[in-house]
Design a protein around this motif. Structure first.
Motif, PDB file in Angstrom:
ATOM      1  N   GLU A 182       5.257   4.019  -8.005  1.00 41.40           N
ATOM      2  CA  GLU A 182       6.090   3.908  -6.480  1.00 41.40           C
ATOM      3  C   GLU A 182       5.267   3.116  -5.517  1.00 41.40           C
ATOM      4  OE1 GLU A 182       7.850   7.870  -6.046  1.00 41.40           O
ATOM      5  OE2 GLU A 182       9.148   7.331  -7.770  1.00 41.40           O
ATOM      6  N   ARG A 183       4.057   3.219  -5.529  1.00 48.68           N
ATOM      7  CA  ARG A 183       3.276   2.894  -4.497  1.00 48.68           C
ATOM      8  C   ARG A 183       3.211   1.376  -4.172  1.00 48.68           C
ATOM      9  NH1 ARG A 183      -2.053   3.198  -5.012  1.00 48.68           N
ATOM     10  NH2 ARG A 183      -1.835   4.527  -6.689  1.00 48.68           N
ATOM     11  N   SER A 184       3.449   0.957  -5.083  1.00 49.52           N
ATOM     12  CA  SER A 184       3.662  -0.708  -5.088  1.00 49.52           C
ATOM     13  C   SER A 184       4.644  -1.337  -4.227  1.00 49.52           C
ATOM     14  CB  SER A 184       3.632  -1.302  -6.367  1.00 49.52           C
ATOM     15  OG  SER A 184       2.295  -1.710  -6.895  1.00 49.52           O
ATOM     16  N   ALA A 185       5.715  -0.421  -4.035  1.00 52.89           N
ATOM     17  CA  ALA A 185       6.713  -0.922  -3.649  1.00 52.89           C
ATOM     18  C   ALA A 185       6.909  -0.285  -2.131  1.00 52.89           C
ATOM     19  CB  ALA A 185       8.103  -0.570  -4.223  1.00 52.89           C
TER      20      ALA A 185
END
Ligand SMILES: [Zn+2]
Lengths: 106, 219
Positions: free
Chosen positions: B205-208
């Motif tokens: 989720e961190r990428s988004a």
């Protein structure tokens, strides 16, 4: 150009995860779980950011359990013939039994 | 007998009541009806069928059993838990097995930060690291609310929503909660601190996510 750069980090990350899965499996072919975890993460990133993955990558991932399919290590490869002309490569995941059929394109 | 019943004319009084008229030639009507509604192949011998009274109207070819759908169904959470899809087996928890992974990670981060020289802008590197992947990184717990975690060093094997799974030099798999601890990552002499409380998301989720530039850190 700007669009390409926008998701560059994500593509790099996915690339790293894919390589990491390969690396883990090459170190220890039985450590399917970790490779699967990396591929799962990679897949989730792609899904979240709506990024298209190259078919060559997609074809080496199991659709059901997300494990990395390497012929002879985590998958079996068989050639199957439908009729005299069309032949298929059948990749079968060893951990969950899911198989995928790819048309042999000469 | 049944044929006769079908062809029976409606009684006179009923005919008046309903306002309908009986067909003068019931035989012809029946034949035409059968001719139209029967399948092509049996049409020719309608007469033959009628005389022999072996007429089956409600016939349908037995269906071929449907081909099993080959579409992968995916696994639900319960199946995943039962299969232990992501759980490492104890015999695979060896530190040296993960050293190549760490080398790969090092290359990846250097590539990500485009060179990573001591002169590069720390803010820029931090921004990149926020969205980077930490599987394979060697981290040390610098500060934590629970003092027994402090000083633990190891390679991150798996990142979950609330914990890091770290393999230490002593081949031990340690589970360290992200909340209330600070990790430090070292790449080529460049030391970066990770505030675990800010990282409480799943690895993917961190990428988004977009991060706030400056948040409050209480520890
Ligand atoms: Zn599978």
């Amino acid at each position: 150009m700007a669009i390409q750069l926008k998701d560059k980090d994500a593509y790099q990350r996915m690339n790293y995860l894919y390589q990491a899965a390969h690396c883990v499996l090459s170190q220890n072919p039985e450590n399917v779980e970790l490779a699967r975890f990396y591929c799962f993460t990679q897949k989730t990133i792609a899904r979240r950011l709506v990024l298209r993955q190259d078919p060559s990558v997609k074809r080496t991932l199991c659709k059901k359990c997300c494990s990395l399919l390497i012929p002879g290590v985590t998958a079996t490869t068989r050639q199957r013939r439908k009729n005299s002309k069309t032949r298929f490569t059948v990749l079968r995941c060893l951990s969950c039994g899911q198989s995928k059929t790819l048309l042999n394109d000469p | 007998m049944e044929e006769a019943l079908v062809r029976a004319t409606i009684p006179q009084d009923l005919e008046k009541l309903l306002g309908v008229e009986s067909r003068p030639h019931p035989k012809a009507f029946t034949d035409a009806f059968l001719k139209n509604s029967l399948p092509q192949t049996t049409r020719c011998d309608v007469n033959n069928l009628l005389t022999h009274k072996a007429l089956i109207l409600g016939y349908s070819r037995p269906k071929k059993d449907k081909r099993k759908s080959k579409k992968p169904k995916g696994l639900n959470a319960r199946q995943k838990r039962a299969m232990k899809v992501f759980q490492l087996k104890p015999e695979h928890q060896r530190y040296e097995l993960f050293l190549p992974l760490h080398d790969l990670w090092r290359q990846y981060v250097i590539d990500l930060c485009s060179g990573l020289k001591p002169t590069s802008n720390p803010q820029f590197v931090q921004q990149k690291l926020l969205k980077a992947d930490f599987h394979g990184a060697i981290v040390t717990v610098v500060r934590s609310k629970c003092p027994s975690y402090v000083g633990t060093t190891g390679i991150i094997v798996q990142e979950f929503k609330h914990v890091f799974k770290i393999i230490t030099r002593e081949d031990k798999l340690k589970v360290i909660p992200k909340r209330n601890s600070v990790f430090s990552v070292e790449i080529n002499g460049f030391v970066s601190h990770i505030y675990g409380s800010k990282f409480e998301q799943r690895a993917s989720e961190r990428s988004a996510k977009k991060f706030k530039v400056r948040g409050t850190i209480d520890l």
